[in-house]
Design a protein around this motif. Sequence first.
Motif, PDB file in Angstrom:
ATOM      1  N   GLU A 146      27.039  44.245  41.355  1.00  0.00           N
ATOM      2  CA  GLU A 146      28.693  44.476  40.587  1.00  0.00           C
ATOM      3  C   GLU A 146      29.191  44.664  39.620  1.00  0.00           C
ATOM      4  N   GLU A 150      31.590  48.406  38.529  1.00  0.00           N
ATOM      5  CA  GLU A 150      32.490  48.306  37.570  1.00  0.00           C
ATOM      6  C   GLU A 150      32.913  49.320  36.438  1.00  0.00           C
ATOM      7  N   ASP A 175      26.867  47.318  53.704  1.00  0.00           N
ATOM      8  CA  ASP A 175      27.693  46.732  53.389  1.00  0.00           C
ATOM      9  C   ASP A 175      27.815  46.770  52.319  1.00  0.00           C
ATOM     10  N   TRP A 176      26.880  47.563  51.353  1.00  0.00           N
ATOM     11  CA  TRP A 176      27.238  47.848  49.698  1.00  0.00           C
ATOM     12  C   TRP A 176      26.734  49.614  49.582  1.00  0.00           C
ATOM     13  N   ARG A 178      28.658  50.519  52.414  1.00  0.00           N
ATOM     14  CA  ARG A 178      30.061  51.201  52.680  1.00  0.00           C
ATOM     15  C   ARG A 178      30.911  51.103  51.775  1.00  0.00           C
ATOM     16  N   ARG A 179      30.638  49.726  50.631  1.00  0.00           N
ATOM     17  CA  ARG A 179      31.591  49.550  49.016  1.00  0.00           C
ATOM     18  C   ARG A 179      31.454  50.587  48.476  1.00  0.00           C
ATOM     19  N   LYS A 181      31.676  54.255  49.321  1.00  0.00           N
ATOM     20  CA  LYS A 181      31.835  55.576  49.615  1.00  0.00           C
ATOM     21  C   LYS A 181      32.244  56.417  48.756  1.00  0.00           C
TER      22      LYS A 181
END
Length: 254
Positions: A146, A150, A175-176, A178-179, A181
């Motif tokens: 993350e 970021e 999930d990762w 998708r995050r 994208k």
Amino acid sequence: MSKIAAQLYTLRDYTKTPEDIKVTMHKVSQLGYKAVQLSALGPIDPVKLKEIADEEGLYICATHDSFERLRDKTQDVIEEHKLWNCKYVGVGSMPPEYRKEGKDGFKRFAKEASEVARRLAEAGFVFVYHNHSFEFQKFDGKTGLEILYEESDPQVFFSEIDTYWVQHGGGDPADWIRRLKGRAPVVHFKDMVMGKDGQMMAEVGEGNLNWPAIIEACDYAGVEWLIVEQDICQRDPFESLGISLKNLKAMGCV
């Protein structure tokens, strides 16, 4: 629809000399792959490598190189990728010296890698970061991965999510993807199975990862390349690559 490639790191024991590389590229082509990612090859002239790939009808879609080389010999890297017509320039991991610094190391790498990525972007190439599971260590409630995404420049610092290593670190691969994208042009497809001694790498579709969810996430995120990799195989690695490709085709990935 994403395209499928073979990560040659899987076959690193068979790519030590130019002749080895020629034989291995031929076998990969015979398995049905149309593209490869370069990684862990023995010494070979870049022009000769392109000739071999062309002869076998294999497109070089991505690479892995050390961060030190990307940083210190950026122009050499750019010239090679121009020759190969290869858009994606990958780094296999964050170097140990950054990892020793904990949270600050992740922040420093995000900044310094973004600077390298800008130089590559100016020449028309895309920097992608390949994760393992150490990036899932938490610092003040946030994982290292993350922090990387970021703190890095989203315009130039892209991802190469490795499905096995995300799961190994306790994350959710779908999930990762998708995050990320818009920042996830390439994904490493690698399965996980439980053996008698714990988690093991497996051919895609032969383990326990949720492939329907992962493939759906790739479609959602706009992933261009699904790159099959298996660091450790329980059978002949060429056979493993063949099984993964067969299973992906059965899942509708062609």
